[in-house]
Design an enzyme around this catalytic site. Structure first.
Site, mmCIF file in Angstrom:
data_model
loop_
_atom_site.group_PDB
_atom_site.id
_atom_site.type_symbol
_atom_site.label_atom_id
_atom_site.label_comp_id
_atom_site.label_asym_id
_atom_site.label_seq_id
_atom_site.Cartn_x
_atom_site.Cartn_y
_atom_site.Cartn_z
ATOM 1 N N PRO A 71 0.829 -1.214 0.000
ATOM 2 C CG PRO A 71 -0.782 -1.569 1.648
ATOM 3 C CD PRO A 71 0.562 -2.068 1.164
ATOM 4 C CG PHE A 72 2.727 4.537 -2.727
ATOM 5 C CD1 PHE A 72 4.108 4.311 -2.713
ATOM 6 C CD2 PHE A 72 2.259 5.788 -3.118
ATOM 7 C CE1 PHE A 72 5.002 5.324 -3.098
ATOM 8 C CE2 PHE A 72 3.147 6.800 -3.491
ATOM 9 C CZ PHE A 72 4.517 6.562 -3.478
ATOM 10 C CB SER B 71 5.734 11.220 2.861
ATOM 11 O OG SER B 71 4.796 10.785 3.830
ATOM 12 C CD GLU C 92 4.977 0.407 10.219
ATOM 13 O OE1 GLU C 92 5.807 0.047 9.375
ATOM 14 O OE2 GLU C 92 5.293 0.869 11.336
ATOM 15 C CG LEU D 294 -2.244 -6.765 10.445
ATOM 16 C CD1 LEU D 294 -2.855 -6.398 11.798
ATOM 17 C CD2 LEU D 294 -1.807 -8.227 10.440
ATOM 18 N N GLY D 295 -3.896 -5.351 6.292
ATOM 19 C CA GLY D 295 -4.993 -4.974 5.420
ATOM 20 C C GLY D 295 -4.741 -3.597 4.839
ATOM 21 C CE1 TYR E 179 11.065 13.979 13.466
ATOM 22 C CE2 TYR E 179 13.121 15.025 12.914
ATOM 23 C CZ TYR E 179 11.949 14.418 12.521
ATOM 24 O OH TYR E 179 11.658 14.248 11.184
#
Lengths: 526, 526
Positions: free
Chosen positions: A121-122, A126, A252, A255-256, A444
């Site tokens: 999936p996309f 980013s 991510e 799973l689906g 960060y």
């Protein structure tokens, strides 16, 4: 906001904002030992991609064009940008699917299952953690969800909307604005990432405290799995078993495929106020942020920049800078800002001259605006530096307050040592704290160092390995909001409790028995 | 608070607070057609329990005594109390395990696995959903965790503590008090329920807004599963895959036994203020609560009582009553209370004379105290009424604001019709809203009706079936914070997305392959 500007195929954002060759060279002057001129950007039409191994039925919305395949080969991590700039695209998808509705998603998964094709999936593409590429041997399809970009329903009474997962940030906000509502989820990638991507990766958003992750804004989700479509009920809260949504949040794409969600919205803020406060010492700055995080005052913004980071943002003089912001759709907030700055002052902070905007209706973003402009510019600067063979990357984490000061110091020392070891120079390691909690904080880090042309990826990967070792040893999370993907697997494998891994693998095997979905991310199939 | 008073083996709480026979009879006068005198409470020593089918090794901390087995046969739902009062204890556990540490828990699970014995975790035993009994044919052990009752570590900087799961509410608060910290999780069952029980059932606590469930207070968890011990890292926030803790939160003893958790604590509130506001109409009252929930002012208390509920609590005259409370460890709160009462007034509410306490240090609980006293007394009254063969039970749910008014009206009509059908009389159905959200609310209903001696359980079960049908049809959750257990299975099976059920069954099969753990709760093993 996205307007008509062309998206960069190799780097961040839109081509009109990319640094020109002269800007690249000028920016790189801050590091020694880099080339004089940037490496050229390959022309999309000149790229040599391997032939596609697929012949899908023409009824499916699939494209095998070189530009589509090149654009969907990688995410936007530093190592992705360098590989794209090098024309290293051997791992490109065999095809890109552009579903127009959920039925298309189901059809693509059905076909992929029967043809033994991997599906990744996309959303906006980013990912900075290797979440949207594929590193295996099977034929694969990148499933671009951006065709599912509509707000389907708005419930103004409950302040919620049913939104398709492929909507980019500005696309969904544009559709909410006529209702005077907002999702108010603004990750740095806002313009170039989608609702589905935020949900799949547990993205961090606008709020520095309280509702830091997209998770808290979810009312219900719809997910297409190879074992069927999962639709949870719209509920403001529930105690009925483990939360179904929380299993898919952060999954991510393993799973689906998330196709839509009911999201909690807010009134557009009418009152805003902000201030910036400076500190001479780390100890005082961290005390102030902890005191604020534990005060229950819930500032919308509470970002602490260390001296190096403040310099990168163009606002400092060797001091720590705390940017505070409060906002409300309902009430004036100046009083709350006063309470916050009082707390900061009590810990030794100085409220910066001109850094305070008491706000009122529509006001209050002076300090925040300065910072945000620099913040949104950063990825473009990174790409310019990457063209100069600099190493420029970020990593983020979180830990409890008892370990924050130690973590900050240890990362500086150990990652600094790794940078020296790998590059032969000191580089720069700077830090901001993006989100804070009553029990801890999320630092960060940004690393900038001199790379050797042709070895940049290998050099960064070595530094990254050292980083993961340090974070893991200190019990800090491998990611606070960037996700795991493929790049963080060693750290995640160490962090994840083994019985949870057992449960997750079993869930994956039950929902995706053929192992179609994003293999290599999070867990390996049994 | 628990002191030395003896716990009731058949009913709620401690024996010293149970209604006497005359009180039972007097309370029952509010319903027609009940007996003159309460049924007697069976003497524990006279109970006839089936012989235990187990001969566990003497090294295990197991008891086969009749009192221990009787006390662990049921939770404290109305139907549990009636069955216990009837001496109906054929389903008693074959033994009760009293582990003293985690090693004991592991040993009991190991033995149970090899002996084919079912294990049902038992905290305070206050389940009102059939979560701690067993309805199957296998020999079974109730695993009483209250021996694991210590606060093991306190981290004052991060304001967190490592607490054993068997600690009852007052037991853990007593250990936190010297540190001037509090978990501040006060379900109605506070005195008689444990941290582990709260975690396993996603309990609802002190806060009417924002952090409504225990879920939000969890930093990390430790869970003994038959497949190994799961220990998540102490983190203030993370985006590393689906949250491991969220899989175990609400797992109701089906995936593992929670033995300890790091919990987020708070400073003890120094500033409190409260007010009560009355409304003539449901519409205005619900508008006020919604406006408050969407204001971002986060009152600690925001409980709305309908006229019938207000009468039960002894504070009303046919109007709706909203009890508002604000609190802070750090700042005066009177200004925030003013903002809240202004919002309520703007929706047509009248701030009650004498119902406002502007608070200041240590003040502010007038209205809340009145309500809380009645609230804590309710389960004892229920038990007294149960002895009079009245039907007295509660159920709770949540839905989004667009459906709240309809839900309130429909439940009143349809559950009212079921009560008339089953009992021949109108009964009373009252409602309070215990927790509110920007996108919805959690109504909590109480049903009181005339039962027929000997048929009370069957009569309630019929009403409950109608209740579940109504909630399910309206898309309202089967439980907001009481959990699923065995009693809510039909509603939960309808609510839970099927792919999530597939994933949960797979996780269960992987973690508990022998199906030892609390079978019948949440899901059936494959």
């Amino acid at each position: 906001m996205t307007g008509t500007a062309e998206r960069s195929w190799w780097g961040w954002g839109t081509t009109d904002r990319a640094l020109g060759d002269d800007e690249c060279a000028a920016t790189a002057a801050l590091l020694p030992g880099l080339p004089d001129r940037p490496r050229p950007v390959p022309t999309l039409s000149d790229l040599a991609l391997p032939a596609s191994r697929l012949s899908p039925p023409s009824s499916l919305p699939l494209s095998g064009s070189v530009p589509d395949r090149a654009r969907h080969t990688y995410g936007k991590a530093y190592r992705d940008v360098v590989r794209a700039l090098s024309g290293e695209l051997a791992g490109a998808p065999d095809a890109v699917a552009f579903p127009r509705d959920e039925r298309d998603v189901v059809d693509v998964l059905d076909w992929a299952g029967s043809a033994g094709v991997v599906v990744v999936p996309f959303g906006g593409g980013s990912s900075v953690v290797g979440g949207v590429e594929y590193r295996g041997e099977r034929p694969w399809v990148s499933l671009d969800l951006t065709g599912l970009d509509r707000v389907l329903e708005v419930d103004p009474v409950s302040r919620a909307a049913r939104i398709q997962a492929g909507a980019l940030g500005p696309v969904l906000e544009d559709q909410l604005r006529p209702h005077d509502l907002t999702l108010r989820h603004f990750p740095q990638s806002f313009q170039f990432s989608t609702l589905g991507g935020w949900l799949a990766t547990r993205a961090g958003g606008h709020y520095a405290t309280l509702h830091t992750h997209i998770d808290d804004l979810v009312e219900s989700m719809r997910v297409v799995t190879p074992a069927g479509v999962s639709q949870s009920w719209r509920l403001p809260g529930s105690g009925a078993g483990p939360s179904p949504d929380r299993l898919f949040l952060g999954s991510e794409g393993t799973l689906g495929v998330i196709t839509e969600a009911w999201m909690r919205l807010q009134g557009r803020p009418r009152f805003k106020a902000s201030a910036s406060v400076t500190f001479r010492e780390a100890g005082a700055a961290l005390d102030a942020v902890r005191t604020i995080a534990q005060s229950g005052l819930h500032p919308a913004n509470c970002r602490l920049l260390d001296p190096g980071e403040a310099e990168l943002a163009g606002t400092s003089t060797g001091e720590w800078v705390l940017v505070l912001g409060v906002e409300s759709a309902a009430h004036p907030v100046a009083n709350r800002l006063d309470q916050l700055t009082d707390l900061a002052r009590g810990c030794g902070g100085a409220v910066a001259d001109g850094g305070r905007d008491a706000g009122g209706v529509g006001g209050g973003d002076t300090a925040a605006d300065t910072w945000r402009t620099a913040f949104l510019r950063m990825p473009y600067v990174r790409d310019g530096l990457a063209r100069m063979s600099a190493i420029v990357e970020t990593f983020e984490t979180a830990c409890t307050w008892d370990r924050v000061a130690e973590l900050y110091a240890t990362v500086g020392a150990e990652v600094g040592a790794a940078v020296r070891e790998v590059t032969g120079g000191p580089g720069r390691i700077t830090c901001r704290f993006t989100h804070v909690y009553p029990d801890g904080a999320a630092p960060y880090f940004t690393v900038v160092a001199t790379g050797r042309p042709g070895s940049e990826v290998a050099m960064w990967d070595e530094v990254k390995t050292a980083t993961m070792e340090t974070l893991g040893r200190l019990g800090a999370t491998i990611t606070h909001h960037h996700a795991v993907g493929r790049n963080h697997r060693p750290g995640y494998d160490r962090q994840r409790p083994e019985p949870f891994a057992v449960a997750l693998r079993a869930a994956k095997a039950a929902l995706d028995p053929a192992g179609l979905l994003n293999p290599g991310v999070l867990i390996d199939a049994v």
